[in-house]
Structures are given as structure tokens and as C-alpha cells.
Write a protein that holds these residues in place. Sequence first.
Motif, short mmCIF file in Angstrom:
data_model
loop_
_atom_site.label_atom_id
_atom_site.label_comp_id
_atom_site.label_asym_id
_atom_site.label_seq_id
_atom_site.Cartn_x
_atom_site.Cartn_y
_atom_site.Cartn_z
N ASP A 122 0.83 -1.21 0.00
CA ASP A 122 0.00 0.00 0.00
C ASP A 122 0.86 1.26 0.00
N LEU A 123 1.96 1.24 0.74
CA LEU A 123 2.84 2.40 0.80
C LEU A 123 3.48 2.69 -0.54
N LEU A 124 3.76 1.65 -1.31
CA LEU A 124 4.32 1.85 -2.64
C LEU A 124 3.30 2.43 -3.61
N LEU A 125 2.02 2.17 -3.33
CA LEU A 125 0.93 2.63 -4.21
C LEU A 125 0.02 3.61 -3.47
N ALA A 126 0.62 4.44 -2.64
CA ALA A 126 -0.17 5.29 -1.73
C ALA A 126 -1.18 6.16 -2.46
N ASP A 127 -0.85 6.61 -3.68
CA ASP A 127 -1.76 7.49 -4.41
C ASP A 127 -2.93 6.74 -5.03
N GLN A 128 -2.88 5.38 -4.99
CA GLN A 128 -3.94 4.58 -5.60
C GLN A 128 -4.76 3.79 -4.59
N VAL A 129 -4.37 3.85 -3.32
CA VAL A 129 -4.99 3.02 -2.29
C VAL A 129 -5.87 3.87 -1.38
N PRO A 130 -7.14 3.49 -1.19
CA PRO A 130 -7.99 4.25 -0.27
C PRO A 130 -7.55 4.09 1.17
N GLY A 131 -7.50 5.17 1.92
CA GLY A 131 -7.08 5.09 3.32
C GLY A 131 -5.57 5.19 3.43
N ALA A 132 -5.11 5.97 4.39
CA ALA A 132 -3.67 6.17 4.54
C ALA A 132 -3.03 4.99 5.25
#
Length: 257
Positions: free
Chosen positions: A62-72
Motif C-alpha cells: 500500500d505504501l508503494l501505491l499510496a496514491d492509488q490506495v484508499p485510506g492512509a
Amino acid sequence: MYGWMQRCVVLDIEGTTTPISFVTDVLFPYARKNVREHLTETYHTPQTQADIALLRAQVDQDLLLADQVPGAAVPLPPPDSAVDQIIDALVANVEAMIDADRKVAALKQLQGRIWRRGFDSGEIKGVVYDDVPPALAEWHGATGGLIKTYIYSSGSREAQRLIFGNTTPYGDLRKYLSAFFDTNVGGKRDSGSYYEIWQSLGVDRPSQILFLTDVYQEATAAKDAGLEVLISIRPGNAPLPKNHGFQTITSFAQIST
């Protein structure tokens, strides 16, 4: 009534056999409320360590795709960090995933573990629509066992078994179910998932499988894989696109064998 000649029926849960409100108002809040206690009490067990490893891998992705994943996503401390620090970060990530209704295996597996505590204690009872148990019984018995019924849900297989094994007032419905599939076979909006299910069920053609769901995208994916599809219309379900092209039912009683 919708008549069919299929040998297998595959059922979605949320919005098909079970009200969406049961998931959103009972199961999700229970997992959110109890995640910290569960992780704290079971942290050093092999099962929870395996669950944490799966969560860690998901968070890293998720951290690698942070701009595409809902929720921080919150970075997890190294495994040799203080347990409290790791649990704090795990809880923050799990809560964000629940709030965003993520369908990832890491979350669903952990939720299933937490829900087991609720089912075992009697705090949670499974809920199904009243028309579901008699239909399951008919498919199981009236056809001499020729029709097999399966569940395919984004929830873990453990969670599925808990829901159908502890229903009120119908008791254990698992005797009518032949197997449980979760997203380990693939995402529910991916036609390849339904191909994998077909390959697992021992029928000659995908058209010998009837799939019931409330989600248009799932229906489309199953149809693309060659399955027969009905869409479930239940109170609280999301509206369907106009001219969606699928047959619909409002009760399992509309399906004749």
C-alpha cells in the motif's frame, strides 16, 4: 419462477444471502472494536504472527501505491520493535482498511479470527434472509444431492463458516454447503476467479454453474467466464445500472429446481 438445469450454485453472501446491514453494522464494528485486544492477547501465537506477516506485506504494498490506495497506510515498525508500537501501527492500518471496506486477504483473514471470538462467546449470531434456508435444504435434498451449493465471498473462508454455522434461528446451515471460496481464488470482479471456481467444481462446462450476487461487476465477470448469473435485489442493496441485462430475483423462492 426462474428454472435452471445447473449442477452447482455459487452464492455471494453480502446482499444475497445476508443483509448488507449485518456486515456493516455488526461484523465490521465488532472487528474494529476488538482488533487491539485480539492482537494483544494472541500476539505471540503462530497464527497471529502469520496474520501480522500478511498485514505487513499488504501495508508495504500500500505504501508503494499510496496514491492509488484508499485510506492512509501507516508504516509498521521493524519486527524487533516494542510490541506496543507494532500493535499501535497494526491497529491504525486495520481500522483504515475497515473504514475503506478493503477486500484484501490480510484484512479479511484477521477479521475472521476476531469474529470467531464473537461467535464463540455468543455476542454475534449469523443472519440470513428467511428464504435462504428452505432453498438450501431443497437444493440439497429434493434433487438427491445432484445440485451442490457453494459460497464465494470476499470474507475469509473462516468467516463464511462462522456466519452459516451459527445462524439465528436456523442453526448450522453448513450441512447444505459443499465448499467455501474466498479471494484466494482471485478478486470477485475478475472473470479469471470464476474460471478457477469452475475448474474446482468438477462440471464439464461453466454454464452448469449458477452464480447469485447483488453486484453488477461480479455478475459481469461471472458471465464473461461462462457462468449463468442471477442478480439478487434486496433492501439496502446498491442500485443496478439501467439496462443491465441480467435476470433478477428478490427471493430464493423464485428459483425452481
